[in-house]
Structures are given as C-alpha cells and as structure tokens.
Write a protein that holds these residues in place. Structure first.
Motif, short mmCIF file in Angstrom:
data_model
loop_
_atom_site.label_atom_id
_atom_site.label_comp_id
_atom_site.label_asym_id
_atom_site.label_seq_id
_atom_site.Cartn_x
_atom_site.Cartn_y
_atom_site.Cartn_z
N LYS A 150 -16.60 63.09 -10.09
CA LYS A 150 -15.35 62.44 -9.67
C LYS A 150 -15.57 60.94 -9.45
O LYS A 150 -14.77 60.11 -9.89
CB LYS A 150 -14.84 63.10 -8.39
N ILE A 151 -16.65 60.59 -8.78
CA ILE A 151 -16.94 59.17 -8.55
C ILE A 151 -17.27 58.48 -9.87
O ILE A 151 -16.85 57.35 -10.12
CB ILE A 151 -18.11 59.00 -7.55
N THR A 152 -18.01 59.16 -10.73
CA THR A 152 -18.35 58.58 -12.03
C THR A 152 -17.09 58.24 -12.82
O THR A 152 -16.97 57.14 -13.37
CB THR A 152 -19.23 59.56 -12.83
N ALA A 153 -16.16 59.18 -12.89
CA ALA A 153 -14.92 58.94 -13.63
C ALA A 153 -14.12 57.78 -13.03
O ALA A 153 -13.55 56.95 -13.76
CB ALA A 153 -14.07 60.21 -13.65
N HIS A 154 -14.09 57.71 -11.70
CA HIS A 154 -13.37 56.63 -11.02
C HIS A 154 -14.00 55.28 -11.34
O HIS A 154 -13.31 54.29 -11.62
CB HIS A 154 -13.37 56.88 -9.52
N PHE A 155 -15.33 55.22 -11.33
CA PHE A 155 -16.03 53.96 -11.63
C PHE A 155 -15.79 53.52 -13.07
O PHE A 155 -15.60 52.34 -13.35
CB PHE A 155 -17.52 54.13 -11.36
N GLN A 156 -15.83 54.47 -13.97
CA GLN A 156 -15.58 54.12 -15.37
C GLN A 156 -14.18 53.56 -15.55
O GLN A 156 -13.97 52.60 -16.30
CB GLN A 156 -15.77 55.36 -16.25
N ALA A 157 -13.22 54.13 -14.83
CA ALA A 157 -11.84 53.65 -14.93
C ALA A 157 -11.68 52.27 -14.29
O ALA A 157 -10.97 51.41 -14.82
CB ALA A 157 -10.89 54.65 -14.27
N MET A 158 -12.34 52.05 -13.15
CA MET A 158 -12.20 50.78 -12.43
C MET A 158 -12.87 49.62 -13.16
O MET A 158 -12.31 48.53 -13.27
CB MET A 158 -12.80 50.90 -11.02
N PHE A 159 -14.09 49.85 -13.63
CA PHE A 159 -14.91 48.75 -14.12
C PHE A 159 -15.19 48.81 -15.62
O PHE A 159 -15.91 47.96 -16.15
CB PHE A 159 -16.25 48.71 -13.37
N GLY A 160 -14.62 49.79 -16.30
CA GLY A 160 -14.82 49.88 -17.73
C GLY A 160 -16.26 50.12 -18.13
O GLY A 160 -16.71 49.64 -19.18
N LEU A 161 -17.01 50.85 -17.30
CA LEU A 161 -18.42 51.10 -17.60
C LEU A 161 -18.55 52.09 -18.75
O LEU A 161 -17.95 53.17 -18.71
CB LEU A 161 -19.13 51.67 -16.37
N PRO A 162 -19.33 51.77 -19.77
CA PRO A 162 -19.58 52.75 -20.83
C PRO A 162 -20.41 53.91 -20.29
O PRO A 162 -21.18 53.74 -19.33
CB PRO A 162 -20.35 51.95 -21.88
N LYS A 163 -20.27 55.08 -20.87
CA LYS A 163 -20.92 56.27 -20.33
C LYS A 163 -22.44 56.17 -20.32
O LYS A 163 -23.10 56.81 -19.51
CB LYS A 163 -20.49 57.51 -21.11
N GLU A 164 -23.01 55.33 -21.20
CA GLU A 164 -24.47 55.21 -21.22
C GLU A 164 -25.00 54.36 -20.06
O GLU A 164 -26.21 54.28 -19.85
CB GLU A 164 -24.95 54.62 -22.55
N ARG A 165 -24.10 53.73 -19.28
CA ARG A 165 -24.55 52.91 -18.16
C ARG A 165 -24.22 53.51 -16.80
O ARG A 165 -24.36 52.85 -15.77
CB ARG A 165 -23.94 51.50 -18.25
N ILE A 166 -23.80 54.77 -16.78
CA ILE A 166 -23.50 55.42 -15.50
C ILE A 166 -23.86 56.89 -15.60
O ILE A 166 -23.65 57.53 -16.63
CB ILE A 166 -22.01 55.23 -15.12
N SER A 167 -24.45 57.43 -14.53
CA SER A 167 -24.89 58.83 -14.52
C SER A 167 -24.50 59.48 -13.20
O SER A 167 -24.49 58.83 -12.15
CB SER A 167 -26.41 58.93 -14.68
#
Length: 373
Positions: A150-167
């Motif tokens: 849930k936090i990962t998805a929120h961070f990707q939405a907020m900051f546009g992080l590509p999936k390879e830079r967040i785990s």
C-alpha cells in the motif's frame, strides 16, 4: 561500543540513521536490520541522537552507535563532517529512516559518494510539499524501501517512482521468539473474567484506541463478558484515560503501560485487535500475533489487509466502525474451530513470507543488485 578500524572482512558496510527519539515499530525495524546483518558478518553502525531510545538499545545489543548531530544551526557543518566520516569508513550502504536525518544523510552520502543510499518509509503519510520531498526520495537516494505494498503504490503515485527504484520489504519476525509454545503473561485474578482482548501499540491518535473503546462499550451493553488490555505508552494516554472514564469502562479495561514481554502477552490473549484508522504499513504486532497463534482482527487501513486476510488468517472491519468491530469480536470468540484454522494459516504465512531471515534475504538481494560487480 569501541569501533574497530576499517577492514575488508566479509559482508557489507552499512550505516543506518534515525532521528526519532521514541521506541516503536520503526525503531524496532532499524535495530532488527542492524543486528541481523551484524550476525551475518557485516559491519554496521547506527547514527542517532544519544538521547534516543534506539541509541541505548543498539549499545545494549553490541551495535556500534555514534551521535548524530541534526541541529539546524549546524546543518552544513554536520553534512560535511558526516560525509568525511562515511568516506573514511568506506560505507557501502547508507539507510536514513526519518525526515531530518534523511536530508542530512542524503546530502552527506552524495558528497561521500556512498555507492548505495536507501530511504526507508515505515508509515503511509501525505507530503504537503511534494516538489521538495521528491528530491529526498529521488535525488538524494538510489532506492526506496517500504513496509507494505500500500505504501509502495502511494509513493509511486506521489513521486512517479519507477518500479525498479522502490521495493516492499516488510519487517521480519523472529519466529523462534514469537511462537505458540511458551510462557504466558499473568494478568492476575481480576483479568480472568471472560476472554482477554488486547491491543499493543504506541498510544497515538491514529492507532484507533477510540474505536476499540467504543466497541468495548457496545459489548458491555450486550452483557458480553470480556476484559480489554491496552499495552503501550504514548502521547494519547490522557485521551484514552478520559475515554475510559466517559464510557464507564474502568471495570473492563486495563491500561498496562509499556511492556517488554510481548510474546508472553500475545500468548495470554484470546484475541488481538489492530483498529488503526490511518498510516499503517504492515504492523509488526500483527505479524507477531500471527506467529504466536493469537487470533487477529484488524481494520482495513493501510497495509493491514496484506496480512490479516478474511477467511484465511483473520478478520477485517471498516476502519473507525466500532459496531463492526464489536460484531467481529463476538464472531471470532464464538467460532472456535474456524478461529483455530485461521491461526494455523497465520503462523504458516509468517513462516513462509515474513520471517526475520526472509527480510534480511530481501535486503541482501537489493544490496547485491546495486553493488555486485
């Protein structure tokens, strides 16, 4: 603990920074990573304020702890000083955990050219100045770790992080310490009346104590015999005491304060409730309860549904809904056969996906991805 000179021994050279002075799930996670990698042969250091609970706990665990200077007046000096120390120690992994130390360590890490800077996020919050925060999680770090999908998805939405830079790497539980077999906490004769329903957390507004107390009032009105045990300390203690008085629950609610014997407490409970209303990742107490075979009811806030799965490992209710929580408590305590099956599957889930080794293996794989030749 006296630090040794830099060496080329086995394992990684890892530094964690943490500005928080308290002692909760986030600080438990930091110490678990430090101790886990030290036991695996890595060199580890904690940088934190000497007044922090984590600083003392690290020293007790024989983890090297150094004072972290986070004063705004000395910020620039602290950045340069920390960069020099990081470079001298040839640090490979730098992992800040809070906002203030994140900026300090991030800038120092870039100056020192630390090969891998990882930022950890333990709870789910919004950022009012996203344009500024984006730099903390992109420019000043290489990878972001969260404790729930849930936090990962929120961070990707907020900051546009590509999936390879967040785990997502949830906190791992020591399944040998948290297991069904073992001693139980003794609550005295007064607590024997009816099933014991517990809540274990820092006493914060968003942890949902108000919802639990409202559910307790409903069950009392229904003549349902139960004892509610609230374990923990924190800023919401006065509010909780006020609520207990206003709802006339002093005869059925015990405020137990901070306790270290969490496995024993969990084994003594007939049910654990996690009624959080916001911000949760995957709560460690939920994993600990599942590991000890304690039935769990959780709200649907944050990452709780990732481990408390209806008809599989526990029961869920809508966050803030005291009536639904009261009904779930009655159902869980009434259907013993179904509840026992949920507990068995909960223990299996922790063993297969949320053990301490599983967490450390995930972190090690991440480090190798960035640092292996």
């Amino acid at each position: 603990m006296t630090e040794a000179a830099p060496n080329s021994g086995a394992g990684w050279r890892i530094v964690h920074t943490e500005h928080s002075l308290g002692w909760g799930g986030q600080e438990h996670r930091v110490l678990a990573e430090l101790c886990g990698f030290q036991q695996r042969g890595s060199r580890v250091w904690l940088l934190a304020p000497p007044s922090a609970c984590l600083f003392a706990r690290a020293q007790e665990a024989q983890v090297a702890a150094r004072p972290l200077e986070t004063s705004k007046l000395r910020f620039a000096f602290s950045v340069v000083q920390l960069a020099r120390w990081l470079k001298t120690r040839r640090i490979q992994v730098l992992n800040p955990h809070s906002s203030r130390d994140g900026w300090l360590a991030g800038l120092a890490g870039r100056l020192a050219r630390v090969p891998l800077i990882v930022r950890s996020r333990h709870i789910d919050v919004d950022y009012p100045h996203r344009w500024l925060s984006r730099h903390a999680y992109t420019t000043l770090c290489d990878h972001v770790i969260t404790t729930s999908d849930k936090i990962t998805a929120h961070f990707q939405a907020m900051f546009g992080l590509p999936k390879e830079r967040i785990s997502t790497i949830p906190t791992g539980i020591d399944t040998r310490r948290f297991c069904p077999a073992g001693p139980k906490a003794d609550w005295g004769v007064d607590a024997v009346r009816g099933p014991k329903i517990g809540m274990i957390s820092v006493l914060r507004s968003w942890k949902g104590h108000a919802t639990l107390l409202q559910a307790a009032r409903r069950l009392k009105d229904q003549n349902f015999p139960a004892r509610f045990i609230i374990v923990g300390e924190g800023p919401a203690r006065a509010f909780i005491l006020q609520q207990i008085g206003e709802l006339d629950l002093s005869g059925v609610v015990t405020l137990a304060g901070h306790r270290e014997d969490v496995p024993e407490i969990l084994r003594s409970l007939d049910l654990l409730v996690i009624p959080s209303t916001a911000h949760e990742g995957i709560p460690q107490i939920g994993l600990q309860a599942l590991a000890t075979g304690t039935p769990v009811i959780g709200s649907d806030a944050g990452g709780i549904p990732e481990i408390v799965r209806p008809n599989e490992t526990g029961s869920l209710f809508p966050a803030g809904d005291a009536a639904a929580l009261a009904a779930a408590i009655r159902e869980t305590l009434s259907n013993r056969e179904k509840t026992a099956a949920l507990c068995r599957r909960g223990r299996a889930l922790v063993e297969s996906q949320h053990s301490r080794d599983h967490m450390l293996d995930g972190l090690d794989a991440l480090y190798r991805r960035y640092l292996s030749p």
